[in-house]
Design a protein around this motif. Structure first.
Motif, short mmCIF file in Angstrom:
data_model
loop_
_atom_site.label_atom_id
_atom_site.label_comp_id
_atom_site.label_asym_id
_atom_site.label_seq_id
_atom_site.Cartn_x
_atom_site.Cartn_y
_atom_site.Cartn_z
N GLY A 161 19.77 54.53 -8.46
CA GLY A 161 20.60 55.69 -8.19
C GLY A 161 20.52 56.76 -9.25
O GLY A 161 19.44 57.22 -9.64
N LEU A 162 21.68 57.16 -9.76
CA LEU A 162 21.78 58.23 -10.74
C LEU A 162 21.84 57.71 -12.18
O LEU A 162 22.03 58.49 -13.11
N SER A 163 21.70 56.41 -12.36
CA SER A 163 21.71 55.83 -13.71
C SER A 163 20.34 55.94 -14.36
O SER A 163 19.34 56.27 -13.72
N ALA A 164 20.30 55.63 -15.66
CA ALA A 164 19.04 55.68 -16.42
C ALA A 164 18.03 54.70 -15.84
O ALA A 164 18.40 53.63 -15.33
N LYS A 165 16.75 55.08 -15.94
CA LYS A 165 15.65 54.24 -15.46
C LYS A 165 14.57 54.17 -16.54
O LYS A 165 13.52 54.78 -16.43
N PRO A 166 14.86 53.42 -17.60
CA PRO A 166 13.90 53.36 -18.72
C PRO A 166 12.60 52.69 -18.33
O PRO A 166 12.56 51.80 -17.48
N VAL A 167 11.53 53.11 -18.98
CA VAL A 167 10.21 52.53 -18.73
C VAL A 167 10.16 51.09 -19.22
O VAL A 167 9.65 50.21 -18.53
N SER A 168 10.69 50.87 -20.42
CA SER A 168 10.65 49.55 -21.01
C SER A 168 12.07 49.02 -21.13
O SER A 168 12.85 49.45 -21.98
N PHE A 169 12.41 48.09 -20.26
CA PHE A 169 13.75 47.53 -20.23
C PHE A 169 13.70 46.18 -19.54
O PHE A 169 12.91 45.97 -18.61
N SER A 170 14.54 45.27 -19.95
CA SER A 170 14.64 43.96 -19.30
C SER A 170 15.57 44.07 -18.11
O SER A 170 16.79 43.96 -18.24
N TYR A 171 15.01 44.33 -16.93
CA TYR A 171 15.82 44.55 -15.74
C TYR A 171 16.28 43.22 -15.14
O TYR A 171 16.09 42.96 -13.95
N THR A 172 16.89 42.39 -15.97
CA THR A 172 17.35 41.10 -15.50
C THR A 172 18.76 41.20 -14.94
O THR A 172 19.50 42.16 -15.23
N TYR A 196 14.37 59.06 -8.17
CA TYR A 196 14.85 60.09 -9.09
C TYR A 196 14.69 59.60 -10.53
O TYR A 196 15.23 58.57 -10.93
N ASN A 197 13.91 60.34 -11.32
CA ASN A 197 13.64 59.99 -12.72
C ASN A 197 13.02 58.60 -12.89
O ASN A 197 13.16 57.96 -13.94
N ALA A 198 12.33 58.14 -11.86
CA ALA A 198 11.77 56.78 -11.90
C ALA A 198 10.47 56.75 -12.69
O ALA A 198 9.58 57.58 -12.47
N PRO A 199 10.32 55.79 -13.61
CA PRO A 199 9.04 55.62 -14.31
C PRO A 199 8.00 55.00 -13.38
O PRO A 199 8.33 54.51 -12.29
N TYR A 200 6.78 54.98 -13.83
CA TYR A 200 5.66 54.51 -13.00
C TYR A 200 5.78 53.05 -12.58
O TYR A 200 5.23 52.63 -11.56
#
Length: 334
Positions: A102-113, A230-234
Motif C-alpha cells: 500500500g502506502l507504506s515504505a517498500k525498502p529494497v533490502s528488508f526482511s519481509y518476514t 507504488y514506490n515498489a523496488p525491483y
C-alpha cells in the motif's frame, strides 16, 4: 540460445513495458486519495508506515474497544473500506499497511518476514497506548494474526480479546497458491516476472480468486495494482512471497497457538472463521481442515458464489457474522 541474446530480449521487453505502461500514481484515484487523507504515518525503525485510524474522523473513537484490521496479499488496508462505517460504530479501527504494501515504505533490502510485520504493528499499537484489542484478519493477515496469537502463548504483554479469520492460508497443507505465486517467490525468476508482466495481467490474476458474480471492475483492479507497485523496488514481489515458505516452517507453532489461546484460564481468546467457499486458494476445503484441526471450531460459510475476499465481495453478511460473534462474546463475558 546465446545468453547475450536472451539479455538483449529481456532488456527490450522491459523498455517496451516502461514505454507503454502508465506511471504508477495511486493518488489519482479519489477512493485512495480520501483513504490516505483519513490515515496517518508512523515511523518504524526509519520506515514510514501508513495506517488508517478511525480516531481521525470519529471523535468518540478513544472510548470504544480497539479493532485491529489485518489486510491480505497483495492488497492494502483499503480492503476494509466497505466494512469501515459499520465497524466504526462499535470500535476504534486501526488498519495498517504492512511494510512493502500500500502506502507504506517498500525498502529494497528488508526482511519481509511475518515476525518483522508483527514487530512493526506491536510498535504502532504501543505508540498509540493500545494494549487490548480485537483482530479481524484476511489472507496473509491471517498469518500475521497467527503470529500474534503465538506471542500470546510466549508472553502476554498485551491482551488480544478475540480473533476473526477470513479466507487465508491457515494450514499450509490446504493452501493452494496459483503457479504464478510459486514462480514469483523464486529468486531471480520473481524479479524478472515483476519486470516483464504487465500490470493488467496482475489485475486479471487477482480477479481469479473472486467469485463469478463478484469480479472487480477494471478501475478497482487498477487501484489495487497502483497501490501494490507504488514506490515498489525491483524485487518487491519476490520478497513479499516469503510468507508462503514461512507457513510451512512455522506450521505447528501457528496452528497450535490457535487451540492454546482458547484455553487460557485468564482472558481466553475466542476465535471465529468466516469463509468465502468458492475461493480456489483457501475456500471450503480449508474450512473442512479447520474443523478437523481446531478444537470447538466456530465457522461461518458465506454464499456459494463468494470467493477469497469476503470483506470486498460480501461485506453485508460478513459484518453480520462479525457482530453476531462479538455479541456472543459480550454475553459470554457477563
Amino acid at each position: 540460445m546465446d545468453v547475450f541474446l536472451i539479455a538483449i530480449i529481456l532488456i527490450f521487453i522491459i523498455l517496451l513495458k516502461k514505454l507503454f505502461t502508465p506511471a504508477v500514481n495511486p493518488y489519482r484515484y479519489p477512493k485512495i486519495r480520501n483513504w490516505a487523507q483519513q490515515g496517518k504515518y508512523f515511523n518504524s525503525n526509519g520506515y514510514p508506515i501508513f495506517y488508517y485510524d478511525s480516531a481521525v474522523r470519529d471523535k468518540s473513537a478513544s472510548r470504544k474497544p480497539t479493532l485491529l484490521l489485518l489486510h491480505g496479499y497483495p492488497t492494502s488496508s483499503l480492503d476494509w473500506l466497505f466494512m469501515r462505517d459499520e465497524l466504526e460504530q462499535q470500535f476504534r479501527i486501526i488498519a495498517p499497511d504492512y511494510i512493502g504494501y500500500g502506502l507504506s515504505a517498500k525498502p529494497v533490502s528488508f526482511s519481509y518476514t511475518i515476525s518483522a510485520q508483527v514487530d512493526m504493528i506491536e510498535q504502532l499499537l504501543s505508540s498509540l497506548g493500545l494494549y487490548e484489542f480485537h483482530i479481524i484478519a484476511h489472507d496473509v493477515g491471517d498469518t500475521v494474526a497467527q503470529e500474534f496469537l503465538a506471542r500470546q502463548c510466549d508472553r502476554r504483554q498485551y491482551i488480544i480479546q478475540s480473533t476473526i479469520f477470513l479466507n487465508g492460508g491457515l494450514f499450509p497443507e490446504t493452501h493452494r497458491p496459483f503457479f504464478m505465486m510459486k514462480m514469483l517467490k523464486t529468486p531471480i525468476v520473481g524479479v524478472i516476472l515483476q519486470f516483464i508482466i504487465p500490470r493488467t495481467l496482475f489485475g486479471s490474476a487477482i480477479n481469479r480468486v473472486f467469485g463469478p458474480s463478484t469480479q472487480r471492475s477494471q478501475q478497482e483492479l487498477d487501484e489495487i495494482t497502483n497501490l501494490l507497485f507504488y514506490n515498489a523496488p525491483y524485487n518487491l514481489l519476490q520478497q513479499l512471497q516469503c510468507y508462503i515458505n514461512e507457513r510451512v516452517r512455522n506450521r505447528d507453532r501457528w496452528v497450535n497457538a490457535m487451540n492454546t489461546v482458547q484455553t487460557f484460564k485468564t482472558n481466553p481468546i475466542r476465535i471465529r472463521l468466516i469463509n468465502g467457499p468458492i475461493d480456489p486458494i483457501s475456500g471450503r476445503h480449508m474450512v473442512d481442515r479447520y474443523r478437523e484441526v481446531i478444537a470447538n471450531p466456530d465457522t461461518c460459510l458465506l454464499n456459494d458464489n463468494i470467493g477469497h475476499y469476503p470483506n470486498l465481495e460480501d461485506p453485508v453478511n460478513t459484518l453480520k457474522y462479525v457482530f453476531d460473534f462479538h455479541n456472543s462474546i459480550s454475553t459470554f463475558n457477563k
